[in-house]
Write a protein that holds these residues in place. Sequence first.
Motif, PDB file in Angstrom:
ATOM      1  N   ASP A  90       4.553   5.837   4.194  1.00 17.13           N
ATOM      2  CA  ASP A  90       3.384   5.539   3.374  1.00 17.13           C
ATOM      3  C   ASP A  90       3.458   6.240   2.025  1.00 17.13           C
ATOM      4  OD1 ASP A  90       0.434   4.326   3.903  1.00 17.13           O
ATOM      5  OD2 ASP A  90       0.330   6.051   2.548  1.00 17.13           O
ATOM      6  N   PRO A  91       2.956   5.641   0.946  1.00 15.41           N
ATOM      7  CA  PRO A  91       2.989   6.297  -0.367  1.00 15.41           C
ATOM      8  C   PRO A  91       2.182   7.582  -0.444  1.00 15.41           C
ATOM      9  CG  PRO A  91       1.743   4.246  -0.469  1.00 15.41           C
ATOM     10  CD  PRO A  91       2.447   4.260   0.848  1.00 15.41           C
ATOM     11  N   LEU A  92       1.271   7.798   0.504  1.00 11.13           N
ATOM     12  CA  LEU A  92       0.514   9.051   0.519  1.00 11.13           C
ATOM     13  C   LEU A  92       1.132  10.104   1.441  1.00 11.13           C
ATOM     14  CD1 LEU A  92      -3.235   7.922   0.402  1.00 11.13           C
ATOM     15  CD2 LEU A  92      -1.790   8.784  -1.458  1.00 11.13           C
ATOM     16  N   ALA A  93       2.303   9.816   2.014  1.00  9.69           N
ATOM     17  CA  ALA A  93       2.989  10.836   2.808  1.00  9.69           C
ATOM     18  C   ALA A  93       3.302  12.031   1.922  1.00  9.69           C
ATOM     19  CB  ALA A  93       4.275  10.268   3.391  1.00  9.69           C
ATOM     20  N   GLY A  94       2.913  13.204   2.353  1.00  5.90           N
ATOM     21  CA  GLY A  94       3.148  14.407   1.556  1.00  5.90           C
ATOM     22  C   GLY A  94       2.105  14.669   0.492  1.00  5.90           C
ATOM     23  N   ALA A  95       1.111  13.777   0.367  1.00  5.57           N
ATOM     24  CA  ALA A  95       0.095  13.975  -0.684  1.00  5.57           C
ATOM     25  C   ALA A  95      -0.888  15.080  -0.336  1.00  5.57           C
ATOM     26  CB  ALA A  95      -0.667  12.674  -0.922  1.00  5.57           C
ATOM     27  N   VAL A  96      -1.132  15.287   0.972  1.00  2.00           N
ATOM     28  CA  VAL A  96      -2.078  16.333   1.392  1.00  2.00           C
ATOM     29  C   VAL A  96      -1.381  17.685   1.324  1.00  2.00           C
ATOM     30  CG1 VAL A  96      -3.486  17.194   3.299  1.00  2.00           C
ATOM     31  CG2 VAL A  96      -3.350  14.734   2.856  1.00  2.00           C
ATOM     32  N   ALA A 120      10.930  -0.153   7.072  1.00  2.00           N
ATOM     33  CA  ALA A 120      10.334  -1.484   7.006  1.00  2.00           C
ATOM     34  C   ALA A 120       9.534  -1.715   5.731  1.00  2.00           C
ATOM     35  CB  ALA A 120       9.437  -1.699   8.223  1.00  2.00           C
ATOM     36  N   ALA A 121       9.089  -0.664   5.078  1.00  2.00           N
ATOM     37  CA  ALA A 121       8.244  -0.809   3.896  1.00  2.00           C
ATOM     38  C   ALA A 121       9.044  -1.367   2.728  1.00  2.00           C
ATOM     39  CB  ALA A 121       7.622   0.535   3.528  1.00  2.00           C
ATOM     40  N   ARG A 122       8.494  -2.391   2.061  1.00  2.00           N
ATOM     41  CA  ARG A 122       9.135  -3.007   0.906  1.00  2.00           C
ATOM     42  C   ARG A 122       8.340  -2.657  -0.346  1.00  2.00           C
ATOM     43  NH1 ARG A 122       9.247  -7.240   4.851  1.00  2.00           N
ATOM     44  NH2 ARG A 122       7.419  -8.205   3.856  1.00  2.00           N
ATOM     45  N   HIS A 123       9.013  -2.130  -1.350  1.00  2.00           N
ATOM     46  CA  HIS A 123       8.360  -1.670  -2.572  1.00  2.00           C
ATOM     47  C   HIS A 123       8.598  -2.646  -3.715  1.00  2.00           C
ATOM     48  CE1 HIS A 123       7.613   2.530  -1.043  1.00  2.00           C
ATOM     49  NE2 HIS A 123       8.502   2.089  -0.176  1.00  2.00           N
ATOM     50  N   GLY A 124       7.627  -2.767  -4.594  1.00  2.00           N
ATOM     51  CA  GLY A 124       7.767  -3.651  -5.737  1.00  2.00           C
ATOM     52  C   GLY A 124       6.831  -3.251  -6.867  1.00  2.00           C
ATOM     53  N   GLU A 125       6.844  -4.062  -7.918  1.00  2.00           N
ATOM     54  CA  GLU A 125       5.994  -3.816  -9.083  1.00  2.00           C
ATOM     55  C   GLU A 125       5.127  -5.027  -9.418  1.00  2.00           C
ATOM     56  OE1 GLU A 125       8.538  -2.532 -12.230  1.00  2.00           O
ATOM     57  OE2 GLU A 125       9.022  -0.614 -11.261  1.00  2.00           O
ATOM     58  N   GLY A 164      -1.206  -6.857  11.888  1.00  2.00           N
ATOM     59  CA  GLY A 164      -1.116  -5.441  11.571  1.00  2.00           C
ATOM     60  C   GLY A 164      -0.368  -5.120  10.294  1.00  2.00           C
ATOM     61  N   SER A 165       0.141  -6.123   9.584  1.00  2.00           N
ATOM     62  CA  SER A 165       0.855  -5.859   8.332  1.00  2.00           C
ATOM     63  C   SER A 165      -0.115  -5.394   7.254  1.00  2.00           C
ATOM     64  CB  SER A 165       1.585  -7.123   7.859  1.00  2.00           C
ATOM     65  OG  SER A 165       2.590  -7.485   8.776  1.00  2.00           O
ATOM     66  N   THR A 166       0.358  -4.521   6.378  1.00  2.00           N
ATOM     67  CA  THR A 166      -0.477  -4.037   5.289  1.00  2.00           C
ATOM     68  C   THR A 166       0.199  -4.284   3.953  1.00  2.00           C
ATOM     69  OG1 THR A 166       0.446  -1.791   5.422  1.00  2.00           O
ATOM     70  CG2 THR A 166      -1.581  -2.228   6.659  1.00  2.00           C
ATOM     71  N   LEU A 167      -0.611  -4.536   2.940  1.00  2.00           N
ATOM     72  CA  LEU A 167      -0.159  -4.647   1.561  1.00  2.00           C
ATOM     73  C   LEU A 167      -0.971  -3.655   0.741  1.00  2.00           C
ATOM     74  CD1 LEU A 167       1.447  -5.985  -0.740  1.00  2.00           C
ATOM     75  CD2 LEU A 167      -0.403  -7.688  -0.887  1.00  2.00           C
ATOM     76  N   GLN A 168      -0.289  -2.653   0.187  1.00  2.00           N
ATOM     77  CA  GLN A 168      -0.946  -1.626  -0.617  1.00  2.00           C
ATOM     78  C   GLN A 168      -0.572  -1.825  -2.079  1.00  2.00           C
ATOM     79  OE1 GLN A 168       0.926   1.180   2.326  1.00  2.00           O
ATOM     80  NE2 GLN A 168      -0.744   2.513   1.606  1.00  2.00           N
ATOM     81  N   LEU A 169      -1.583  -1.772  -2.942  1.00  2.00           N
ATOM     82  CA  LEU A 169      -1.390  -1.949  -4.370  1.00  2.00           C
ATOM     83  C   LEU A 169      -1.975  -0.750  -5.097  1.00  2.00           C
ATOM     84  CD1 LEU A 169      -2.638  -5.658  -4.668  1.00  2.00           C
ATOM     85  CD2 LEU A 169      -0.328  -4.860  -4.113  1.00  2.00           C
ATOM     86  N   SER A 170      -1.252  -0.239  -6.077  1.00  2.00           N
ATOM     87  CA  SER A 170      -1.767   0.845  -6.907  1.00  2.00           C
ATOM     88  C   SER A 170      -1.694   0.416  -8.360  1.00  2.00           C
ATOM     89  CB  SER A 170      -0.955   2.128  -6.693  1.00  2.00           C
ATOM     90  OG  SER A 170      -1.504   3.199  -7.447  1.00  2.00           O
ATOM     91  N   VAL A 206       3.418  -1.778  -2.014  1.00  2.00           N
ATOM     92  CA  VAL A 206       4.112  -1.388  -0.785  1.00  2.00           C
ATOM     93  C   VAL A 206       3.661  -2.353   0.308  1.00  2.00           C
ATOM     94  CG1 VAL A 206       4.540   0.387   0.935  1.00  2.00           C
ATOM     95  CG2 VAL A 206       4.225   1.043  -1.462  1.00  2.00           C
ATOM     96  N   ASP A 207       4.593  -3.103   0.847  1.00  2.00           N
ATOM     97  CA  ASP A 207       4.326  -4.129   1.859  1.00  2.00           C
ATOM     98  C   ASP A 207       5.001  -3.676   3.161  1.00  2.00           C
ATOM     99  OD1 ASP A 207       3.984  -6.409   3.368  1.00  2.00           O
ATOM    100  OD2 ASP A 207       4.563  -7.775   1.761  1.00  2.00           O
TER     101      ASP A 207
END
Length: 294
Positions: free
Chosen positions: A87-93, A159-164, A243-249, A271-272
Amino acid sequence: MGAYHSGSLALQDRFGVRDLAEHVGRSITPGIRPVAAAFLEAQPMLVIGAADPAGRVWSTLLTGAPGFTRATGPHTVSVAGGVPAHDPLAGAVTAAGTPVGTLALDPRTRRRMRLNGLARPSARGFTIEAEQVFSNCPKYLQRRELYGSDAAHASDAGAARHGEALTPDQVRRVRAADTFFVATAAPDGVDASHRGGNPGFVRVDTARELSWRDYPGNAMFLTLGNLEEDGRAGLLFLDWETGSTLQLSGLAHTEYGPEGRVTRFRVDRTVDTPAASPLRWSPPEYSPANPTTL
């Protein structure tokens, strides 16, 4: 600063709802009441919002057996397992304390509760020192039944796919969504909220631009108030059946015109993650409050 900061207060004044917002704001407490603790402990999922080390804001889904999130005191919440490595928030805490917004939502009963505060690592995962705790009404929440858990097909880090920008498949998924979660930031912390409507309520204007109408709510203007102060935002789209997630920042702002309030979001990162959640939910029973989509 009380329940609201200057961004929210300015919008409450703009739309003439300051008195109503003050009344609703009395429900915001720093403590976790027994009814809130019981609701939190019964949930198999928790949405959190925070900024990654680069400062990008993301919205993330955490899951576990009921009790994985539980109040351990009148102002403290323990979240077992922490944030997954992919996850993109891994290590954020961090040990210094990370501002987080959380949303506990139960589609089965159309109830939701928000808890914002400071998170720190713990032996189980992380703990949150609560600063704001409050419930929201069920407006625009779709009812769903929980079919079960498919833990055997949970995602892994590869499994996570990253893009812009959004791919054609991601565009289709966003346009079909009836729900998404949005995390926003401001000088006084981070908030995680819910947006719901009939499919099509989120528009994909380009592969990097989304927009949606802001439906009338509880007059607090927490999300839009944050965007007035700090445009960073993180969106989370969940495929409830797979259960798939699509995260956008990215960055968001709200326009005020003939169409009413319209929030426009520009994608910076995606992040998909297939099967990020093991939970499997039924098709929705749409909220009767959902406006008709054009």
